[in-house]
Design a protein around this motif. Structure first.
Motif, PDB file in Angstrom:
ATOM      1  N   ALA A   1      -1.763   0.713  12.266  1.00 47.95           N
ATOM      2  CA  ALA A   1      -2.454   1.569  11.741  1.00 47.95           C
ATOM      3  C   ALA A   1      -3.576   1.127  10.748  1.00 47.95           C
ATOM      4  O   ALA A   1      -4.767   1.885  10.693  1.00 47.95           O
ATOM      5  N   TRP A   2      -3.454   0.145  10.147  1.00 48.98           N
ATOM      6  CA  TRP A   2      -4.449  -0.496   9.224  1.00 48.98           C
ATOM      7  C   TRP A   2      -5.306  -1.726   9.883  1.00 48.98           C
ATOM      8  O   TRP A   2      -6.064  -2.411   9.270  1.00 48.98           O
TER       9      TRP A   2
ATOM     10  N   LEU B   1       0.890  -1.255   0.076  1.00 52.02           N
ATOM     11  CA  LEU B   1       0.138   0.024  -0.121  1.00 52.02           C
ATOM     12  C   LEU B   1       0.858   1.185   0.033  1.00 52.02           C
ATOM     13  O   LEU B   1       0.259   2.306  -0.622  1.00 52.02           O
ATOM     14  N   VAL B   2       2.109   1.134   0.487  1.00 53.64           N
ATOM     15  CA  VAL B   2       3.072   2.277   0.478  1.00 53.64           C
ATOM     16  C   VAL B   2       4.409   1.843  -0.237  1.00 53.64           C
ATOM     17  O   VAL B   2       4.172   1.089  -0.995  1.00 53.64           O
ATOM     18  N   ASN B   3       5.293   3.029  -0.184  1.00 56.01           N
ATOM     19  CA  ASN B   3       6.374   2.863  -1.120  1.00 56.01           C
ATOM     20  C   ASN B   3       7.601   2.611  -0.166  1.00 56.01           C
ATOM     21  O   ASN B   3       8.287   1.322  -0.434  1.00 56.01           O
TER      22      ASN B   3
ATOM     23  N   ALA C   1       0.650   6.831   7.488  1.00 50.33           N
ATOM     24  CA  ALA C   1      -0.500   7.647   8.019  1.00 50.33           C
ATOM     25  C   ALA C   1      -1.453   7.948   6.667  1.00 50.33           C
ATOM     26  O   ALA C   1      -2.689   8.041   6.919  1.00 50.33           O
ATOM     27  N   ALA C   2      -0.867   8.224   5.703  1.00 51.70           N
ATOM     28  CA  ALA C   2      -1.723   8.678   4.549  1.00 51.70           C
ATOM     29  C   ALA C   2      -2.677   7.218   3.976  1.00 51.70           C
ATOM     30  O   ALA C   2      -3.848   7.691   3.578  1.00 51.70           O
ATOM     31  N   VAL C   3      -2.107   6.212   4.099  1.00 55.21           N
ATOM     32  CA  VAL C   3      -2.947   5.138   3.836  1.00 55.21           C
ATOM     33  C   VAL C   3      -4.047   4.814   4.716  1.00 55.21           C
ATOM     34  O   VAL C   3      -5.027   4.538   4.689  1.00 55.21           O
ATOM     35  N   LYS C   4      -3.871   5.150   6.074  1.00 57.90           N
ATOM     36  CA  LYS C   4      -4.848   5.049   6.933  1.00 57.90           C
ATOM     37  C   LYS C   4      -6.112   5.846   6.671  1.00 57.90           C
ATOM     38  O   LYS C   4      -6.992   5.579   6.681  1.00 57.90           O
TER      39      LYS C   4
ATOM     40  N   GLU D   1     -11.594   5.483   1.847  1.00 53.37           N
ATOM     41  CA  GLU D   1     -12.158   5.619   0.415  1.00 53.37           C
ATOM     42  C   GLU D   1     -12.243   4.270  -0.409  1.00 53.37           C
ATOM     43  O   GLU D   1     -13.343   4.191  -1.288  1.00 53.37           O
ATOM     44  N   ALA D   2     -11.581   3.280  -0.043  1.00 56.60           N
ATOM     45  CA  ALA D   2     -11.593   1.913  -0.639  1.00 56.60           C
ATOM     46  C   ALA D   2     -13.040   1.207  -0.090  1.00 56.60           C
ATOM     47  O   ALA D   2     -13.465   0.428  -0.590  1.00 56.60           O
TER      48      ALA D   2
END
Length: 300
Positions: A114-115, A68-70, A78-81, A86-87
């Motif tokens: 976080a997820w 999910l991240v790079n 945190a951005a993915v959290k 949205e998904a």
């Protein structure tokens, strides 16, 4: 009928600004790779287009099989959290991590914490707890049992391998057996392809034989993975018949790259134990990068 959508390798961008200390690690190789290669082909708006098309299809559930991240920085995690809602809601989206989500030491724990709502099994604690095993997890949705496994481990520079260990294998077998006895269709989520030769040696899954034994012993009807950024179908021996092992292109891959453009698989699952039917529709980004269209249909 149960409809399951599958995406992988989100690589949510853009890459945030990183501190010197964050780059003073394996991240420096990924940072260079991003700016030299992936930045030109991985686009956030492509991911938006993919999610919009999935929403149009209104599947019963969405599976996301890692990366999910790079570089697994704190800002990216945190951005993915913030992006995951949205998904979809946690009860409607199941996530397993990939090697990029465990890019450096400590990242795996930060990501899973976080997820966690998207990785929590039905019988697991409501809140993430330190020193507990998140994987494998079991979620039952309608007639489908979703078993989430993890191959995500921190690796040295220039390595992107994964690991499937004996503890996870034992617990996965038990979950698969219980789900089979309950008459459920069993789908296993994992990031690295559990197929020999599917990746370069430094990107392989360590424990491929163990995973194959897990599937043949516990029983399964479908395995979904990512990691290769390719649209693939392979097979593993099952208890009564071969089990399809299906990979999908990166959900952020724009057109014009050396890897296939973004897309998703949509599986329509029907039938009963011993007589399951799987209809697969693969949707892919159009050459102009503005929409998705049906690229392939398969029946397993």
């Amino acid at each position: 009928m149960f409809r399951l959508a599958h995406i992988s390798d989100v690589h949510l961008g853009p890459l945030p600004a990183l501190t010197f200390l964050e780059l003073f690690s394996k991240r420096i190789t990924g940072f260079v790779n991003w700016h030299r290669n992936r930045r030109r082909h991985l686009f956030t708006n492509t991911l938006d287009i993919v999610l919009e098309d999935i929403e149009r299809q209104a599947p019963d559930h969405l599976a996301i099989t890692g990366d999910l991240v790079n570089l697994a920085s704190s800002l990216e995690i945190a951005a993915v959290k913030h992006w995951l809602p949205e998904a979809g809601a946690p009860e409607n989206v199941s996530v397993v991590p990939g090697n990029h989500d465990a890019y450096v030491r400590g990242a795996y724990e930060k990501s899973t914490r976080a997820w966690y709502p998207y990785m929590r099994g039905d019988a697991a604690p409501a809140e993430w707890q330190e020193d507990t095993h998140v994987f494998p997890y079991l979620r039952v949705r309608g007639q489908v049992a979703i078993i989430g496994c993890s191959t995500a481990v921190a690796t040295p520079p220039f390595s992107a391998s994964g690991y499937f260990g004996s503890r996870q294998a034992r617990e996965t077998v038990n979950m698969l057996r219980a789900a089979g006895e309950a008459g459920l269709f069993r789908v296993v989520l994992i990031h690295h392809p559990p197929i020999r030769g599917a990746t370069a040696f430094h990107k392989r899954m360590i424990g491929i034989r163990r995973f194959a034994a897990t599937i043949s012993t516990g029983g399964a009807e479908l395995v979904l993975h990512g990691h290769t950024h390719l649209n693939t179908v392979n097979w593993l021996p099952g208890q009564t018949k071969p089990v399809p092992v299906v990979g999908i292109a990166s959900a952020s891959q724009g057109p014009g790259g050396h890897k296939p453009p973004a897309g998703y698989n949509l599986f329509s699952i029907s039938g009963a134990p011993g007589d399951w039917t799987i209809e697969r529709e693969r949707y892919a980004l159009t050459p102009d990068g503005l929409a998705l269209s049906l690229a392939e249909t398969t029946r397993f």
